[in-house]
Scaffold this active site. Structure first.
Site, PDB file in Angstrom:
ATOM      1  N   CYS A  19       0.822  -1.208   0.000  1.00  0.00           N
ATOM      2  CA  CYS A  19       0.000   0.000   0.000  1.00  0.00           C
ATOM      3  C   CYS A  19       0.856   1.258   0.000  1.00  0.00           C
ATOM      4  CB  CYS A  19      -0.915   0.019   1.207  1.00  0.00           C
ATOM      5  SG  CYS A  19      -1.947  -1.430   1.298  1.00  0.00           S
TER       6      CYS A  19
ATOM      7  N   CYS B 126      -1.928   7.913   7.810  1.00  0.00           N
ATOM      8  CA  CYS B 126      -0.504   7.917   8.143  1.00  0.00           C
ATOM      9  C   CYS B 126      -0.304   8.075   9.648  1.00  0.00           C
ATOM     10  CB  CYS B 126       0.220   9.046   7.410  1.00  0.00           C
ATOM     11  SG  CYS B 126       0.172   8.891   5.624  1.00  0.00           S
TER      12      CYS B 126
END
Lengths: 383, 122
Positions: free
Chosen positions: B33, B102
């Site tokens: 990813c 994130c």
């Protein structure tokens, strides 16, 4: 800060000559080409001249050029327009895995409507596998759409060979030539092509104008309905200034083609050598047979968005196939189709040049790339 | 698009690098990813004595990792387990909506490192 623009496959700076002539058509020759009076007739004559010139560049009849608002519109018009005159269960479509989203998503839309769609594969170089292509053709295959050159890698596709296959089997061949026109010569008679899409802003014309070449005898259903403009296939007041500008940009592109090819290819080769000499573990994604302005590389272990961002801060503008840059979870479908690993795909960078770039810029980009790669590799667990 | 703090931590990340003989290692994310984070910790008397990281990812992933390690230093195990992805993002002056994951990665990294430490010290 100087802008170093290495993203010319995304869009280009408009050519000075193309701006100059366009402005005249905004402020003095602004008639509507549908009007019956003198200004209208002049506008119509201007458009017809543009049509003749553009037709000559790809060797078709002027009446086979339909002006559109973009490459995406041309692609939609070709695929949807052609298929919508056929029944879904009687029409099979082939597009390649590396098409621009303007074709891929249109094909997927047709799939939802019940049309059969198959995807042609590419090899590691990003070039169509012709044997595989032939193997997925069936008796219902009515149209094949494969791009002339790929936007991410620059790979030029075997258009001649594909046209021989479509000829033999009486299949309509559409090609998205957005990245190729103005950079290479096109002859839709010699290489038998029934439909071709182009977009002005990739060859130094403004954004918002393009065209579709539609061979006489091939019928498509319009996407929109209205007046009799563009043979009723694309109604809407004709955008005279942009069409004039696009025609001028194409004139300039073919007038200066030899000079620019040599110049830009030279810059690209210096860029490639410079990167390979200064940075380890680079994967080259652009094959030898490519449009001369494009260099696609992968730096495995460095995520492309981090790279793009660092370069952008230094005034260097490029693009990447990483997922993070687009907010997607998957990296570039082109890199994946070419068999690149996840790290390679997420670490892919496209540098695409134009006549406005210089050797000094190339040197600065090589130096900056190296600095950034060294810095980010220190942070990454993949060195 | 990114805040001053994100840019600062991206340009000058704190506590970068692999640690020799760590007491705990947390590895999260998935290179498939486009992101992976490894947090290394040294623990003394239940306190994070030292922490470092290696991150493969975008500017937001790298700055979230850097900020997280700064937030962990000198805290007790119980305290670092209270750190949330929202705090990480807030300390970075906010993250764009499509980059919130994130900071989630960073929070996951903390837990993974502590889990590993607890397993090893049993």
């Amino acid at each position: 800060m100087n802008k170093i623009y290495f993203d010319n496959n995304a869009t280009t700076r408009v050519d000075d000559e193309a701006i100059k002539i366009m402005n005249e058509y905004f402020s003095s020759e602004y008639g509507n080409s549908s009007s019956a009076h003198g200004m209208g007739i002049e506008a119509l004559e201007t458009i017809d001249k543009c049509r003749e010139k553009i037709a000559a560049y790809i060797n078709c009849e002027p009446s086979e050029i339909i002006f559109t608002g973009s490459g995406t519109e041309s692609d939609n018009m070709a695929l949807l327009g052609y298929c919508h005159l056929k029944k879904p269960d009687e029409c099979h479509i082939i597009v390649s895995e590396i098409e621009h989203s303007a074709i891929l998503n249109t094909a997927k839309e047709l799939q939802k409507e019940g049309y059969g769609v198959s995807f042609a594969k590419v090899n590691r170089e990003g070039i169509i596998d012709l044997d595989y292509l032939e193997s997925i053709i069936n008796e219902k295959t009515k149209i094949i759409s494969i791009m002339y050159a790929n936007n991410e890698t620059g790979a030029i596709q075997p258009i001649k060979e594909i046209s021989e296959i479509t000829r033999k089997r009486n299949i309509v061949f559409h090609t998205d030539a957005v990245q190729y026109i103005g950079k290479g010569y096109i002859d839709v008679k010699k290489t038998e092509i029934e439909m071709l899409s182009a977009s002005g802003h990739k060859f130094h014309a403004p954004k918002g104008v393009g065209f579709l070449y539609l061979k006489k005898g091939i019928h498509i259903k319009p996407l929109i309905f209205g007046g009799s403009h563009e043979r009723k296939i694309r109604p809407g007041t004709v955008n005279v200034p942009y069409i004039v500008s696009m025609t001028k940009a194409l004139d300039v592109a073919y007038r200066d083609k030899e000079k620019n090819t040599k110049y830009i290819a030279g810059l690209r080769d210096t860029l490639k050598t410079g990167i390979l000499d200064s940075i380890d573990n680079i994967v080259i994604n652009t094959p030898n047979n490519s449009v001369y302005n494009t260099l696609n590389i992968s730096i495995p272990g460095i995520e492309g968005e981090a790279m793009l961002f660092s370069l952008s801060e230094m005034g260097i503008y490029i693009s990447t196939g990483s997922a993070c840059s687009s907010g997607d979870s998957k990296p570039s479908h082109v890199m994946t189709a070419m068999g690149r690993s996840d790290l390679e795909a997420h670490g892919s960078l496209r540098l695409s040049l134009s006549k406005y770039n210089s050797q000094d810029e190339i040197d600065y980009v090589i130096k900056s790339l190296k600095e950034i790669v060294d810095r980010i590799r220190k942070i990454s667990p993949y060195k | 698009m990114y805040s001053k703090e994100v840019m600062d931590h991206f340009r000058h990340p704190r506590n970068v690098g692999k640690m020799e003989n760590p007491d705990g290692v947390g590895k999260v994310g998935d290179p498939q990813c486009g992101d992976e984070m490894i947090i290394y910790i040294k623990v003394e008397n239940n306190i994070i004595k030292d922490v470092s990281f290696e991150t493969y990812g975008c500017a937001a992933a790298i700055s979230s990792s850097s900020m997280t390690t700064e937030m962990m230093k000198g805290k007790t195990i119980e305290e670092v387990l209270q750190i949330t992805n929202k705090q990480v993002a807030d300390n970075l002056g906010g993250l764009p909506a499509n980059k919130i994951h994130c900071s989630v990665l960073a929070e996951d990294g903390i837990r993974a490192a502590i889990d590993d430490y607890r397993k090893k010290s049993k």
